[in-house]
Design a protein around this motif. Structure first.
Motif, PDB file in Angstrom:
ATOM      1  N   VAL A  68       5.858  -1.449  -9.158  1.00 16.76           N
ATOM      2  CA  VAL A  68       5.323  -0.137  -8.783  1.00 16.76           C
ATOM      3  C   VAL A  68       5.000  -0.199  -7.295  1.00 16.76           C
ATOM      4  O   VAL A  68       4.279  -1.096  -6.849  1.00 16.76           O
ATOM      5  CB  VAL A  68       4.050   0.207  -9.585  1.00 16.76           C
ATOM      6  CG1 VAL A  68       3.481   1.553  -9.144  1.00 16.76           C
ATOM      7  CG2 VAL A  68       4.325   0.196 -11.080  1.00 16.76           C
ATOM      8  N   VAL A  69       5.525   0.747  -6.513  1.00 16.91           N
ATOM      9  CA  VAL A  69       5.364   0.733  -5.055  1.00 16.91           C
ATOM     10  C   VAL A  69       4.163   1.593  -4.680  1.00 16.91           C
ATOM     11  O   VAL A  69       4.046   2.743  -5.119  1.00 16.91           O
ATOM     12  CB  VAL A  69       6.639   1.259  -4.373  1.00 16.91           C
ATOM     13  CG1 VAL A  69       6.492   1.192  -2.852  1.00 16.91           C
ATOM     14  CG2 VAL A  69       7.856   0.452  -4.822  1.00 16.91           C
ATOM     15  N   GLN A  70       3.280   1.039  -3.828  1.00 12.63           N
ATOM     16  CA  GLN A  70       2.010   1.705  -3.522  1.00 12.63           C
ATOM     17  C   GLN A  70       1.808   1.946  -2.027  1.00 12.63           C
ATOM     18  O   GLN A  70       0.713   1.775  -1.503  1.00 12.63           O
ATOM     19  CB  GLN A  70       0.846   0.882  -4.072  1.00 12.63           C
ATOM     20  CG  GLN A  70       0.786   0.840  -5.585  1.00 12.63           C
ATOM     21  CD  GLN A  70      -0.425   0.076  -6.062  1.00 12.63           C
ATOM     22  OE1 GLN A  70      -0.575  -1.102  -5.792  1.00 12.63           O
ATOM     23  NE2 GLN A  70      -1.302   0.755  -6.776  1.00 12.63           N
ATOM     24  N   THR A  71       2.833   2.388  -1.363  1.00 15.15           N
ATOM     25  CA  THR A  71       2.738   2.666   0.065  1.00 15.15           C
ATOM     26  C   THR A  71       1.582   3.623   0.371  1.00 15.15           C
ATOM     27  O   THR A  71       1.385   4.614  -0.330  1.00 15.15           O
ATOM     28  CB  THR A  71       4.049   3.309   0.547  1.00 15.15           C
ATOM     29  OG1 THR A  71       5.147   2.626  -0.041  1.00 15.15           O
ATOM     30  CG2 THR A  71       4.149   3.257   2.054  1.00 15.15           C
ATOM     31  N   ASP A  72       0.850   3.349   1.446  1.00 13.52           N
ATOM     32  CA  ASP A  72      -0.257   4.201   1.872  1.00 13.52           C
ATOM     33  C   ASP A  72       0.237   5.137   2.975  1.00 13.52           C
ATOM     34  O   ASP A  72       0.824   4.687   3.959  1.00 13.52           O
ATOM     35  CB  ASP A  72      -1.405   3.331   2.392  1.00 13.52           C
ATOM     36  CG  ASP A  72      -2.647   4.127   2.733  1.00 13.52           C
ATOM     37  OD1 ASP A  72      -2.589   4.928   3.688  1.00 13.52           O
ATOM     38  OD2 ASP A  72      -3.684   3.951   2.075  1.00 13.52           O
TER      39      ASP A  72
END
Length: 371
Positions: free
Chosen positions: A268-272
């Motif tokens: 799961v990608v959690q880029t801010d």
């Protein structure tokens, strides 16, 4: 991403100023065009020590440029006065402040919400998960607090903090994690989605042990199990567990995101949106993840006006996860801007006004303090 803002706006939009203001403990970045249009974004508190980078590197690069060239400007600032030597959150956060304020200005000029400039709008309400930011609570205190918030907001998902944050396998208090997870599942029931965030607490071997416990109680993802820059240890955990591993909050290199996604370092990608440089770069990472069949669930433990940029992203992202992060301790309503960003039936509405959709009381500018 290849924006075509020249079609939307026929005439140049020269950027003439970038400034920052403080008001009631909040930080606002404002841009203005030559014809008096302006855009505003609520920044995060890190601007207090990143302000010299914004003032000396980022603002001078954007000033005098045509806002219609926004995508090229976001790419070009990297090389301006060797700004790349500061690459990471320190550089990309100030870029994000300016980029997001420019999106607000462009949306206002077009008379459209930012999400309608980004792409087809897929959702107008975004289901959220309540993100607890606490490790100083007992399991009983934490679960009771979140149970009350679930009842108040209608939310159907939460995120709990486990481990001790960059703590070399130590828990915040003895056996807190081992007690917290079973108690949360018993209390919330099977219909509430539970996520957890370890904030880089474990080495791979211990993270796999903890992950086995989490899986037994139906936890839906395990965020940042290992020190965030130790990608190989994180990959070991992702490879060993069926439980999805989430991460990417601190990362801001697009080639590194590409590698992480291709190599399945995380599931799961959690880029801010702030740490990674704004909406344009967030959309690029989202497309990488989409091509690999992976969800993106941006890191954003924010509430109120701070959440506006990620809500606009959530409106258009086809591979958005089932819930978007939202600060569990949602702040009291602030009467100096609208809308209210209140969670209703477990979701927050995407602001539908022009730009980012946040309208500030004009009186605050006479009271705000300049940086």
């Amino acid at each position: 991403m290849m924006l075509d803002l020249h079609t939307t706006f026929r005439d140049p939009i020269p950027i003439v100023s970038v400034d920052a203001l403080r008001y009631r403990g909040r930080q606002l970045v404002r841009v203005r065009s030559a014809d008096g249009a302006e855009g505003i974004v609520m920044a995060h508190g890190r601007i207090e020590y990143l302000w010299p980078i914004l003032q000396q590197l980022v603002a001078p690069y954007f000033t005098g440029q045509d806002a219609r060239d926004l995508e090229a400007l976001v790419d070009g600032v990297y090389a301006y006065k060797s700004a790349y030597k500061l690459a990471g959150i320190a550089l990309w956060s100030p870029v994000a402040y300016v980029e997001l304020a420019l999106w607000d200005m462009l949306g206002k000029l077009a008379g459209k919400p930012v999400c309608e400039l980004l792409g087809p709008v897929l959702r107008r309400d975004v289901p959220i998960y309540l993100s607890s930011m606490r490790r100083d609570t007992t399991p009983e205190e934490e679960v009771a607090w979140l149970q009350a918030r679930l009842a108040e907001t209608g939310a159907r998902a939460v995120k709990l903090k486990i481990g001790g944050r960059m703590s070399a396998n130590a828990d915040a208090m003895p056996n807190r994690t081992e007690h917290l997870i079973p108690l949360a599942r018993r209390t919330f029931g099977d219909d509430v989605t539970i996520y957890v965030d370890a904030n880089s607490s474990y080495d791979a071997a211990h993270a796999i042990e903890v992950g086995t416990l989490l899986a037994d109680y139906g936890v839906a993802f395990f965020e940042e199990p290992c020190p965030w820059q130790d990608y190989w240890q994180t990959k070991q955990v992702a490879d060993a567990l069926e439980l999805p591993v989430a991460g990417g909050e601190q990362d801001s290199s697009l080639p590194l995101f590409d590698w992480m996604i291709r190599e399945r370092v995380v599931d799961v990608v959690q880029t801010d949106v702030m740490y990674n440089g704004g909406l344009i770069r967030l959309m690029r990472v989202a497309r990488m993840a989409e091509a690999a069949g992976m969800p993106i669930m941006p890191h954003s433990p924010k509430a109120g006006a701070e959440s506006a940029p990620v809500l606009h992203f959530a409106a258009v992202a086809p591979n958005l996860g089932p819930y978007q992060e939202y600060h569990g301790a949602t702040r009291a309503l602030e009467p100096w801007y609208t809308p209210d960003f209140v969670i209703r039936n477990g979701a927050v509405a995407v602001p539908d006004g022009p730009g980012l959709g946040v309208e500030y009381d004009p009186a605050i500018w006479n009271q705000a303090e300049s940086f």
